[in-house]
Design an enzyme around this catalytic site. Structure first.
Site, PDB file in Angstrom:
ATOM      1  N   LYS A  77       0.790  -1.228   0.000  1.00 54.71           N
ATOM      2  CA  LYS A  77       0.000   0.000   0.000  1.00 54.71           C
ATOM      3  C   LYS A  77       0.827   1.285   0.000  1.00 54.71           C
ATOM      4  O   LYS A  77       0.335   2.341  -0.387  1.00 54.71           O
ATOM      5  CB  LYS A  77      -0.956  -0.004   1.193  1.00 54.71           C
ATOM      6  CG  LYS A  77      -2.146  -0.939   1.054  1.00 54.71           C
ATOM      7  CD  LYS A  77      -3.151  -0.419   0.049  1.00 54.71           C
ATOM      8  CE  LYS A  77      -4.429  -1.238   0.054  1.00 54.71           C
ATOM      9  NZ  LYS A  77      -5.486  -0.652  -0.797  1.00 54.71           N
ATOM     10  N   ASP A 125      -9.519  -0.345   5.649  1.00 63.45           N
ATOM     11  CA  ASP A 125      -9.619  -1.627   6.338  1.00 63.45           C
ATOM     12  C   ASP A 125      -8.315  -1.927   7.065  1.00 63.45           C
ATOM     13  O   ASP A 125      -8.215  -2.922   7.770  1.00 63.45           O
ATOM     14  CB  ASP A 125      -9.895  -2.754   5.332  1.00 63.45           C
ATOM     15  CG  ASP A 125     -11.318  -2.706   4.788  1.00 63.45           C
ATOM     16  OD1 ASP A 125     -12.241  -2.690   5.611  1.00 63.45           O
ATOM     17  OD2 ASP A 125     -11.489  -2.689   3.568  1.00 63.45           O
TER      18      ASP A 125
END
Length: 400
Positions: A77, A125
């Site tokens: 990410k 999340d």
């Protein structure tokens, strides 16, 4: 277990209403790579040749890109959220000074008087929020990260460790996305979201271009070997569309089969593929694949996925648990791989399709010509980002 599947006819000729956007094509990714490679600690993540797993599964080769090594964040990410934060700050500095600054100047705090006034926010999340928080800390701005009801305490603490203000919201991920947007509008903050919607496409596009660095590295590491199949896990679809987009642009007519995989409880991309247009999934989206528990596809990612994917497969949590255990134990002398619940989804889908004696698996094997001559590329997008859950699954404590 294969919970659902849809076999497509890839190729833009079958989707005349979809333009060849290539949002993370080779040219766009070259720009993102130029910026990201200037960050301290940048290096290629490992591309593992899991020959033992390939023999076990029944294919020629299995290549596994280990993104758990990326910038010490245990997931891919950083290439998306942090890169988008960097682009936001570069744009803000340019609007004040008239010149786009080099990344090194921002990292050294030369524009602190500008960057410290900027607040970036997002819903997450887990991994995306950690990336945004890490990028904000490194580059000198503030971050506010919203996590929904089922995000684990460990993931929330990992985000807060990078200086972010972490706020827990009611509902699921998509509810948190909407709430983050409302708060940003009220407070004058900048949303750094990996999902796009009407009127919000530039920043998600930057995030996809950052993810495309994975594909650029992988092609260089393959050194002329062309994969025949690529399994890509999808939440909102940005990561999968980025990799697909780059591969389609690079390989053209020789691009590999792309198989999109999702949790059975949150298969919004599969549902959209079957319908031929944007569809969402509602409910609790209850799955251990927390990073993929998304009910609404990204608007800029979905057209790429519908146009370029060969199949869409929804799998159960049990398949993921089996794959995690297999990788950490190793197959026939392979390196031992620590793979988190979302990061292992592509491998789990390959394993399931090849091993399962069901009509669905047989149809997928035939349609994809998946067999002994196949060279399969997998992107392991995360390691043990929730260590407690990881240990619980690996130990078999849940008896699943």
């Amino acid at each position: 277990m294969i919970a659902d599947y849809y076999i497509s006819s890839p190729g833009r000729a079958d989707h005349t209403d979809i333009a060849p956007l290539f949002p993370a094509g080779t040219q766009a990714v070259a720009e993102s790579l130029n910026i990201i490679s200037a960050w301290p600690g940048y290096k290629f993540t490992s591309l593992l040749n899991l020959s033992g797993a390939a023999k076990h599964i029944g294919v020629a080769e299995v290549y596994y890109k280990q993104e758990a090594e990326r910038f010490g964040l245990n997931s891919f990410k950083a290439l998306g959220g942090a890169y988008a934060v960097c682009r936001v700050l570069m744009q803000a500095i340019a609007s004040k000074t008239g010149t786009f600054p080099p990344v090194s100047d921002i990292l050294e705090g030369k524009y602190k008087n500008i960057t410290e006034q900027i607040v970036v926010c997002c819903a997450t999340d887990g991994n995306h929020g950690r990336s945004v928080a890490w990028g904000a800390q490194k580059l000198g701005c503030r971050s506010v990260i919203y996590i929904h009801e089922t995000v684990s305490e460990n993931r929330g603490k990992a985000i807060a460790a990078f200086g972010a203000e972490v706020i827990r919201t009611k509902g699921n991920y998509d509810d948190a996305v909407r709430y983050a947007g409302q708060q940003a509008e009220q407070n004058g903050w900048t949303v750094v979201s990996d999902t796009s919607y009407e009127g919000y496409t530039e920043i998600p596009g930057w995030i996809m271009q950052g993810y495309g660095v994975i594909a650029a590295e992988t092609i260089e590491q393959l050194n002329g070997i062309r994969p025949t199949h690529v399994f890509l896990q999808a939440g909102v679809g940005g990561f999968a569309a980025a990799i697909l987009s780059y591969l389609a642009d690079y390989y053209g007519a020789e691009a590999p089969h792309v198989i999109i995989t999702e949790p059975s409880e949150a298969a919004c991309i599969l549902k959209s593929a079957r319908a031929g247009h944007y569809e969402s999934v509602t409910g609790e989206l209850d799955t251990i694949m927390a990073g993929l528990a998304c009910g609404e596809p990204s608007g800029i990612a979905l057209p790429e996925l519908l146009a370029g994917s060969s199949a869409f497969v929804a799998i159960t949590d049990e398949s993921v648990k089996e794959a995690m255990r297999g990788l950490v134990r190793g197959y026939n002398g392979d390196a031992l791989v620590t793979a988190g619940e979302s990061g292992v989804a592509g491998f789990a889908t390959l394993l399931t399709i090849m091993a399962e004696q069901s009509e669905a698996a047989e149809k997928l094997r035939q349609a994809l010509t998946l067999g002994p001559d196949s060279r399969v590329l997998l992107i392991g997008t995360e390691g043990d980002t929730d260590p407690d859950l990881y240990r619980h699954i690996i130990s078999g404590a849940d008896h699943g």
